[in-house]
Design an enzyme around this catalytic site. Structure first.
Site, PDB file in Angstrom:
ATOM      1  N   ASP A   1       0.804  -1.226   0.000  1.00 26.29           N
ATOM      2  CA  ASP A   1       0.000   0.000   0.000  1.00 26.29           C
ATOM      3  C   ASP A   1       0.838   1.278   0.000  1.00 26.29           C
ATOM      4  OD1 ASP A   1      -2.447  -1.207  -0.288  1.00 26.29           O
ATOM      5  OD2 ASP A   1      -2.915  -1.241   1.845  1.00 26.29           O
TER       6      ASP A   1
ATOM      7  N   TYR B   1      -9.814   0.161   2.063  1.00 30.47           N
ATOM      8  CA  TYR B   1      -9.413   0.168   3.472  1.00 30.47           C
ATOM      9  C   TYR B   1      -9.064   1.565   3.960  1.00 30.47           C
ATOM     10  CZ  TYR B   1      -9.038  -4.483   5.529  1.00 30.47           C
ATOM     11  OH  TYR B   1      -9.307  -5.674   6.112  1.00 30.47           O
TER      12      TYR B   1
END
EC number: 1.4.3.-
Lengths: 657, 657
Positions: free
Chosen positions: A319, A407
């Site tokens: 990420d 997320y």
């Protein structure tokens, strides 16, 4: 450099000196200001004119540590060089460019030919996401599924690496599409069965496969925006934090924070997100600030999904390295994301075309008063006296939220008056779910790699590994890493009515291999301390800070030889210690997208360098194995985890008396 | 029963019916009220008149679970029997007496002849503490040390068991003395070298040894009462929690708490301290309260010190069983121990002579708003829209502080709107330190079993193990314990570009031995769930609650055959599951003082009873190995640890939308 570039640079320089009013930066680790970002990208664009330059990363190329430290200790704070590191794609090649802002010149420009690519830009992701919507095969796939094209939203995902030998021009994403039509929670409505591969540099669909049709989960029940009040919930009375005289911390215009005895610097970076630098704590007895951490930031967030199906197997995200933990940071909402007493800091990033953009309120700072007790005692043993002394806990929180697609990661640094730094990551937002034919567990006879969390909705198993780069400088720069093992010993010669006890057996790590720790059975019986071996307390203890793992110091479950695990090799150990090296910042490598794992912390550490009484960096990885639950649907209650850095014989006594 | 006792009971009954105005108790698990305690001890005292009765414990003998549950589900709430369990010493024998309050009679009276003794009373501890001060050999020891007798304060400690065969009359403590003279922090000024053994039933000094003289650590720097303001500390601005419309929870006069969807009962017990009962959560879709926990409380707190020296080896405390975790609870200070918005509950205990005493403000309840986020998401993927929804976290905390001599334990139950119950223990207060000749580490050549935390002051190594009794009733009473193991699997037949993945392998514990878990290497890869195997969610998941360990699920370091470890055998595993048995409450046995370890959870569990689809109790032990640090001197910053009970497919979806 061709003459005409030099000339245009010259004009550019004048343009800037005249038209912009540069804020006088007062901290050498301050993020690049808006005018600096503009300057940097203009220098690069002009230098390559008329070629097209796409900007993937621009950030401060921080001055050498020694320079920063002498700046810090000098009284007049001499101006330090301001440099930017720029990662661009030019003519389908990755360039690593260092720009000097004072001389308005390019100091170096290297073409990177190794494995892996720079971070994806927001613009190319958006462009890729839009491609399917006008791509006839996709349109017909949507029709075949009896869905409305206008309700379809797509999202590109990094493709990972599975042993392929690709050309260096093959930057790509796989685009996954979702269905709105009655909800804003697109992630709960995946349109499964379709694999769309987009070449990013070319911005074309390279391959399109519509393999199977799977029901799209229904919209009903997926929305989190509605405020359906439930009959049973008592109306909650309002609750607020008030500070009638305002916050007790000071935030100067260079983003240095002063609070209680703490002093530290906060910066925003497109890749790392929030960076805490030069954290030090004032020692009233020594009458000086004593250093604790030179720099601390999220180095990588590795999120492998576990689903082996054709449309899912590649999903093993990094990420920070692929999407930019900072680039994905979101505006924080006052009184919601941060309490009423918070102050906010803006961030600045660079768009693909070099235009700087502002991220308002991307970091917040607030004093936390949660009803906790810093220390207390009631003394009833002294005849005729009842003594009670209680100190409520007030701490200082610095927060950023990074929303990487579905997320939301809440990242907090909490500074305590006792000297502890508590780092917390909260996971919330939306699960990545797979559409499925199943509406009940009893129907499932195959391996589905997830939990059926609603009808036709599989919450896919996945892991989150958070790797923090913690350049601790405990009361100075030369530090050692000490493992204090608590070992059971037998009583010999009946010298005591007892049969056993435990002792603390200390071991100082000589080289990197001594400091690789997989937390497991030794948990609780191992103390990990970064000490300054050159200083001692008055009674002769080594001055240190202890790393205290939180609840979930998770180890990888993927095999060492598996491609995602090779790329995420830095998660193999929870703890690594390396000698400080300015270039070793990103645990998954500088070029993480489609990386082959040849530039990770795990590889650097193979050199097994000496780390005893050196300027060292502590890397700590923790995480969760996420088996989704129905409670995670349609939006996840925050799951928090983290660690603490706690003073360990750093002070002569409890610093908060 | 002799006639004259019956007569006196008769009169006593009338006296009570006339003179007291019993509060109508409305909850069968409500602690005994003041008038009930008086009644109980009078019944017992009258029954044994003119013998001397010393009361070591009086508490509610709670009605059978089945009765309580039918009471709960009935609409008219029939009055249930009120019974007390009384543990007394009469004529140097331990009696276990059940008193029925409605018939004002003794239902049973058993003499306990096994190993171990009841909890120490506060009065006998005080009496023992005073003995040395008038004991000539001690006075001469103090003179020899050139100390002032009037500055000496003593404290009795439980003596443990080291294989001795003692007579059942040998209830004893060892008394350790401390020096004030310029400080209130007596624990930092131990007068070492003297061992004083006091027989409690006889209240005499049985043995006195003055073995060696050790310097008493200096007073300077030990005081925590002073408010020396440090120059560096910025004056903190005031910070407060405000609820202009008052708290959102309701506390009825039977101590049932209603908050949000939660409903539970709070009680105080002399031994366990705070007890949470009948915790259930309203399910808006099912329109009913669904049970989560029948009872939860601290069953034992085992604190072995590691020091083998003559004056220290015996110190292996059982803070609940020996001293009473409830008896040691302290009055909480408003706006300090609990924030401004807290409400308080009083507790009632029994003195040694049967007189009831009030513990004002022994439990507090407050809504916690710490600036955390319950859930959030920012959605940028929908073209033309920016969606952000953030729900701040507000939870409800129930707190008790138990100060067992030097240590202060802050015990919190935090109820979250998401259905999670978070249990936290904070350790603060004062270390138990050993006086020492050493003023610097360099002088130390022998094993000292501690850290030199100040001159002449060794912070002794010790452990804390907290064992919670958690009688979970997940959506009903018949439950099973499921271990979900996350297991690595290899990809076969090149069916995926990946080489590995993980799967969830579930195993339901059939008998007790299947559910004994030592948390260690499996951490993070093991989910522990209490499920109701008789109910499923709509999509077919087992309804459950997950046990989520906190940071320190510590395992014992003492050998299995060591006496303290035999007595604390229940700490060998972090997790045990037993079938519900009303008599199995105290993990270290009902009579813990000088116990031989023959009545512990570890022994009960040897029967290996069936636990599948039964009414089961989960026991969870966590703790810390405490290697003291200089920062713990002169008072310890709170060290927090705990666990969570989290709904796991208990709800159809996130319950807080």
């Amino acid at each position: 450099m061709p003459l005409f570039f030099k000339i245009s640079l010259f004009f550019f320089y004048f343009f800037f000196v005249i038209s912009s009013s540069p804020l006088e930066y007062n901290h050498p680790l301050e993020s690049l200001a808006l005018f600096e970002l503009t300057q940097v990208t203009n220098i690069v664009k002009n230098s390559y004119f008329p070629l097209n330059v796409t900007f993937h990363y621009v950030g401060l190329n921080e001055p050498n540590k020694q320079l920063v430290l002498s700046w810090l200790s000098s009284t007049h704070h001499p101006a330090l060089p301001r440099e930017a590191i720029v990662i661009t794609r030019i003519d389908q090649k990755t360039h690593e460019i260092i720009v000097d802002l004072s001389s308005v010149s390019i100091l170096s420009d290297k073409i990177y030919n190794g494995h892996g690519y720079p971070m994806l830009t927001l613009q190319e992701q958006t462009a890729a996401d839009e491609l399917p919507l006008s791509y006839p095969p996709f349109i017909s796939s949507i029709k075949k599924r009896r869905l409305k094209l206008k309700e379809v939203v797509c999202q590109g995902f990094a493709v990972g690496w599975y042993g392929e030998k690709r050309k260096s021009t093959n930057r790509m994403v796989k685009v996954m599409c979702y269905y709105l039509d009655g909800t804003v929670n697109l992630y709960m409505r995946p349109i499964e069965g379709i694999t769309i591969t987009v070449l990013l540099d070319q911005m074309t669909i390279a391959s399109y496969i519509d393999r199977l049709i799977v029901p799209v989960p229904k919209a009903n029940g997926t929305d989190y925006m509605g405020s359906k009040r439930r009959r049973s919930s008592h109306e909650s009375n309002s609750i607020k934090i008030v500070q009638p005289d305002g916050p007790s911390f000071t935030l100067d215009n260079g983003n240095t924070v002063w609070w209680g005895d703490w002093k530290f610097h906060v910066a925003y970076d497109m890749r790392a997100g929030m960076i805490i630098s030069l954290a030090s704590i004032f020692d009233a007895e020594k009458e000086e600030f004593r250093s604790v951490m030179y720099r601390g930031f999220v180095s990588e967030v590795f999120v492998p999904y576990i689903d082996l199906t054709e449309e899912w197997y590649y999903r093993t995200y990094f990420d920070a390295g692929e999407y930019g933990f900072g680039l994905c940071a979101v505006e924080l909402e006052a009184s919601k994301d941060c309490p009423e007493n918070a102050k906010f800091i803006d961030g600045y990033f660079i768009s693909q075309d070099g235009t700087p953009g502002k991220m308002p309120n991307v970091i917040c700072i607030f004093e936390r008063y949660a009803g906790d007790i810093m220390w207390r005692h009631t003394e009833l043993a002294i005849p005729g006296k009842v003594i009670r002394k209680v100190r409520p806990e007030v701490s200082l929180v610095v927060r950023m939220v990074s929303t990487v697609g579905n997320y939301d990661y809440i990242t907090d640094y909490e500074f305590k008056q006792s000297g502890t730094i508590k780092v917390t990551v909260g996971l919330t937002g939306l699960l990545e779910v797979r559409g499925s034919i199943y509406t009940h567990n009893d129907q499932i006879k195959e391996e589905v790699y997830g939990t059926l969390i609603a009808e036709n909705t599989l919450g896919a198993y996945h892991d989150h590994f958070f790797t923090y780069h913690l350049d601790l400088d405990i009361d100075g720069h030369e530090n050692s890493f000490v493992k204090n093992n608590l070992k059971t010993r037998r009583v010999v010669n009946k010298s005591s009515p007892r049969k056993s006890y435990w002792a603390v057996v200390s071991e100082t790590a000589e080289t990197e291999s001594d400091a690789r720790i997989q937390l497991g059975s030794s948990r609780g019986a191992l103390e990990m301390v970064v000490v300054n071996p050159n200083k001692k307390t008055e009674v002769g203890n080594e001055i240190g800070y202890c790393l205290i793992p939180g609840g979930s110091a998770t180890n990888p479950l993927l095999s060492d030889d598996d491609y995602p695990q090779i790329r995420g090799g830095f998660t193999k150990y929870n703890v690594w210690v390396t000698p400080y090296n300015k270039s070793e910042k990103w645990a998954g490598g500088l070029y993480t997208d489609q990386s082959h794992g040849d530039d990770t912390l795990a590889m650097w550490s193979l050199r097994d360098r000496e780390i005893k009484n050196k300027d060292i960096v502590l890397w700590y990885t923790f995480g969760v194995h996420h088996v989704p639950k129905q409670e995670d649907f349609p939006i996840m209650p925050t799951l928090s985890t983290g660690f603490e850095l706690k003073p360990t014989n750093f002070f002569q006594h409890n610093p908060v008396l």
